[in-house]
Design a protein around this motif. Structure first.
Motif, PDB file in Angstrom:
ATOM      1  N   UNK A  56      36.456   2.160 -16.091  1.00  8.99           N
ATOM      2  CA  UNK A  56      36.321   3.586 -15.801  1.00  8.99           C
ATOM      3  C   UNK A  56      35.530   4.319 -16.874  1.00  8.99           C
ATOM      4  N   UNK A  57      35.732   3.956 -18.129  1.00  5.46           N
ATOM      5  CA  UNK A  57      35.028   4.640 -19.205  1.00  5.46           C
ATOM      6  C   UNK A  57      33.516   4.522 -19.033  1.00  5.46           C
ATOM      7  N   UNK A  58      33.049   3.322 -18.693  1.00  5.17           N
ATOM      8  CA  UNK A  58      31.615   3.108 -18.501  1.00  5.17           C
ATOM      9  C   UNK A  58      31.113   3.858 -17.269  1.00  5.17           C
ATOM     10  N   UNK A  59      31.904   3.861 -16.201  1.00  2.34           N
ATOM     11  CA  UNK A  59      31.499   4.543 -14.975  1.00  2.34           C
ATOM     12  C   UNK A  59      31.412   6.051 -15.183  1.00  2.34           C
ATOM     13  N   UNK A  60      32.366   6.618 -15.914  1.00  4.32           N
ATOM     14  CA  UNK A  60      32.316   8.053 -16.189  1.00  4.32           C
ATOM     15  C   UNK A  60      31.111   8.398 -17.059  1.00  4.32           C
ATOM     16  N   UNK A  61      30.790   7.484 -17.977  1.00  5.88           N
ATOM     17  CA  UNK A  61      29.579   7.699 -18.779  1.00  5.88           C
ATOM     18  C   UNK A  61      28.340   7.696 -17.891  1.00  5.88           C
ATOM     19  N   UNK A  62      28.324   6.816 -16.881  1.00  7.41           N
ATOM     20  CA  UNK A  62      27.202   6.792 -15.943  1.00  7.41           C
ATOM     21  C   UNK A  62      27.107   8.079 -15.142  1.00  7.41           C
ATOM     22  N   UNK A  63      28.268   8.605 -14.721  1.00  6.72           N
ATOM     23  CA  UNK A  63      28.269   9.865 -13.982  1.00  6.72           C
ATOM     24  C   UNK A  63      27.743  11.004 -14.848  1.00  6.72           C
ATOM     25  N   UNK A  64      28.181  11.050 -16.095  1.00 10.38           N
ATOM     26  CA  UNK A  64      27.719  12.117 -16.982  1.00 10.38           C
ATOM     27  C   UNK A  64      26.225  12.002 -17.271  1.00 10.38           C
ATOM     28  N   UNK A  65      25.742  10.767 -17.384  1.00 13.59           N
ATOM     29  CA  UNK A  65      24.305  10.578 -17.598  1.00 13.59           C
ATOM     30  C   UNK A  65      23.517  11.069 -16.385  1.00 13.59           C
ATOM     31  N   UNK A  66      23.988  10.724 -15.191  1.00 12.26           N
ATOM     32  CA  UNK A  66      23.307  11.172 -13.975  1.00 12.26           C
ATOM     33  C   UNK A  66      23.334  12.681 -13.825  1.00 12.26           C
ATOM     34  N   UNK A  67      24.491  13.297 -14.115  1.00 12.51           N
ATOM     35  CA  UNK A  67      24.607  14.762 -14.029  1.00 12.51           C
ATOM     36  C   UNK A  67      23.667  15.435 -15.023  1.00 12.51           C
ATOM     37  N   UNK A  68      23.615  14.879 -16.236  1.00 18.25           N
ATOM     38  CA  UNK A  68      22.737  15.450 -17.257  1.00 18.25           C
ATOM     39  C   UNK A  68      21.266  15.359 -16.843  1.00 18.25           C
ATOM     40  N   UNK A  69      20.886  14.218 -16.285  1.00 24.01           N
ATOM     41  CA  UNK A  69      19.494  14.045 -15.853  1.00 24.01           C
ATOM     42  C   UNK A  69      19.131  15.039 -14.747  1.00 24.01           C
ATOM     43  N   UNK A  70      20.033  15.208 -13.774  1.00 21.71           N
ATOM     44  CA  UNK A  70      19.762  16.152 -12.676  1.00 21.71           C
ATOM     45  C   UNK A  70      19.733  17.590 -13.181  1.00 21.71           C
ATOM     46  N   UNK A  71      20.631  17.933 -14.092  1.00 23.71           N
ATOM     47  CA  UNK A  71      20.662  19.295 -14.630  1.00 23.71           C
ATOM     48  C   UNK A  71      19.395  19.609 -15.420  1.00 23.71           C
ATOM     49  N   UNK A  72      18.946  18.634 -16.223  1.00 27.09           N
ATOM     50  CA  UNK A  72      17.700  18.838 -16.955  1.00 27.09           C
ATOM     51  C   UNK A  72      16.520  18.961 -15.997  1.00 27.09           C
ATOM     52  N   UNK A  73      16.546  18.187 -14.921  1.00 27.47           N
ATOM     53  CA  UNK A  73      15.483  18.282 -13.932  1.00 27.47           C
ATOM     54  C   UNK A  73      15.425  19.641 -13.275  1.00 27.47           C
ATOM     55  N   UNK A 158      28.500   4.375 -24.980  1.00 33.37           N
ATOM     56  CA  UNK A 158      29.936   4.172 -25.017  1.00 33.37           C
ATOM     57  C   UNK A 158      30.389   3.626 -26.366  1.00 33.37           C
ATOM     58  N   UNK A 159      29.587   2.739 -26.945  1.00 33.52           N
ATOM     59  CA  UNK A 159      29.937   2.177 -28.252  1.00 33.52           C
ATOM     60  C   UNK A 159      29.965   3.256 -29.323  1.00 33.52           C
ATOM     61  N   UNK A 160      28.974   4.120 -29.303  1.00 38.86           N
ATOM     62  CA  UNK A 160      28.945   5.224 -30.274  1.00 38.86           C
ATOM     63  C   UNK A 160      30.151   6.138 -30.074  1.00 38.86           C
ATOM     64  N   UNK A 161      30.470   6.423 -28.805  1.00 43.07           N
ATOM     65  CA  UNK A 161      31.622   7.281 -28.510  1.00 43.07           C
ATOM     66  C   UNK A 161      32.917   6.656 -29.002  1.00 43.07           C
ATOM     67  N   UNK A 162      33.098   5.353 -28.772  1.00 40.47           N
ATOM     68  CA  UNK A 162      34.316   4.672 -29.212  1.00 40.47           C
ATOM     69  C   UNK A 162      34.453   4.686 -30.725  1.00 40.47           C
ATOM     70  N   UNK A 163      33.327   4.537 -31.422  1.00 43.01           N
ATOM     71  CA  UNK A 163      33.373   4.597 -32.893  1.00 43.01           C
ATOM     72  C   UNK A 163      33.841   5.975 -33.354  1.00 43.01           C
TER      73      UNK A 163
END
Length: 346
Positions: A56-73, A158-163
């Motif tokens: 789930x952690x990786x999937x939520x990161x994917x969702x946030x990346x997609x949302x960020x890309x669309x918002x910037x667009x 995700x690795x940076x976030x976990x650190x």
């Protein structure tokens, strides 16, 4: 960019944003047991959804990346296109060019923000929450495809976030925990009784289950001779046959495997659900690769402490060790609850 290109591109970005928002909330709100049953029956969409929930952690990161890309667009494409379209209108109405551009920009920003919130955020979120299983079955396969493509980027983020989380003392989690403390469950039972949602006999039954005795595990465990197990090399079909023959859905693996530094690894078990999924995909994945670790407990551990340990490890099984560290039995939440809810055993 012309309006004829900017408007369709804006709609695509809004729909893309809504897709990622809906996928994010659907994964969180969907009931995993229902999806696992559907996956065991051969549903590929359900299998994809279960795989997404497991990471789930990786999937939520994917969702946030997609949302960020669309918002910037939307910010880079939609707002300038709308502002450039409205500026000549206000300029012809008598406003100076600078003022016309400022008014047009504010209106474009307000319009894009409104559409982004309604179409790209609130509507898909409400739809996913209202119909989580249906929405996750629709969205999980394409969403998993997106995360597969951008997995290297997500893994790095995700690795940076976990650190950062570990630096402030927060252990990262990859799956959603839905466990409740006994105190919370007692409050829920009392509130349900007050509202008339459950009958008095059910209230007493639930209270008996929550007030677990402090008896040691050795009085409740399955003796070591009764443990159902398969070798790590067992095929998915062999795991399924063992489950059908014994009536057990969680089956222990023989041997401990190898942990870090060459030390013996933790005990492991394989769920028949994973064997069904592997068989449905046409794979002969050995049981050792489908297995999950199982916590170890001592024979003198009280029942309440054992339940807390199993919940903390999100495990339905626990291997019971004797005073010399050798396995003496197996404890399961299913058997434990059955024992507690049987009047002559409580």
């Amino acid at each position: 960019m012309s309006l004829s290109i900017g408007i369709p591109l804006t709609l695509l970005l809004l729909l893309g944003n809504g897709f990622f928002v809906a996928a994010e909330f659907a994964l969180v709100a969907a009931k995993r047991p229902r999806l696992e049953r559907a996956a065991a029956e051969g549903s590929r969409a359900a299998a994809s959804a279960v795989a997404g929930i497991r990471e789930l952690s990786l999937m939520l990161a994917g969702a946030q990346l997609g949302i960020t890309m669309c918002s910037l667009g939307l910010g880079l494409v939609s707002e300038p296109v709308i502002a450039e379209t409205l500026t000549p209108v206000f300029h012809s109405a008598g406003l100076p060019e600078t003022g016309a551009h400022a008014v047009a920009f504010v209106l474009a920003l307000a319009l894009v923000t409104f559409l982004h919130m309604v179409i790209g955020e609130m509507a898909p979120k409400s739809w996913a929450i209202a119909r989580p299983e249906r929405s996750v079955l629709m969205l999980a396969p394409p969403f998993r495809g997106f995360t597969t493509v951008v997995r290297p980027v997500l893994a790095s983020l995700n690795s940076v976030t976990n650190v950062l989380l570990r630096m402030i003392g927060v252990p990262p989690r990859d799956a959603l925990s839905v466990s409740r403390t006994p105190e919370q469950l007692r409050d829920l039972v009392e509130e349900s009784r007050r509202l008339g949602l459950i009958e008095e006999p059910d209230v007493q039954l639930l209270k008996a289950a929550l007030e677990a005795p402090e008896s040691p595990l050795e009085e409740l465990m399955i003796p070591v001779g009764g443990i159902v197990s398969v070798p790590p090399s067992a095929t998915p079909q062999e795991v399924i046959d063992t489950s059908i023959r014994t009536g057990r859905t969680r089956i222990m693996l023989r041997g401990r495997g190898q942990g870090p530094g060459g030390r013996p690894g933790p005990p492991r078990m394989v769920h028949v659900r994973d064997a069904y999924l592997a068989r449905a995909r046409g794979r002969r994945t050995p049981a050792g690769q489908l297995a999950h670790p199982v916590p170890s407990l001592t024979a003198g551990t009280p029942v309440t402490e054992a339940v807390a340990t199993l919940q903390a490890h999100q495990s339905h099984l626990g291997l019971v060790l004797g005073h010399d560290g050798t396995p003496v039995g197996l404890i399961s939440l299913d058997d434990l609850l059955t024992t507690l809810l049987t009047p002559d055993r409580a």
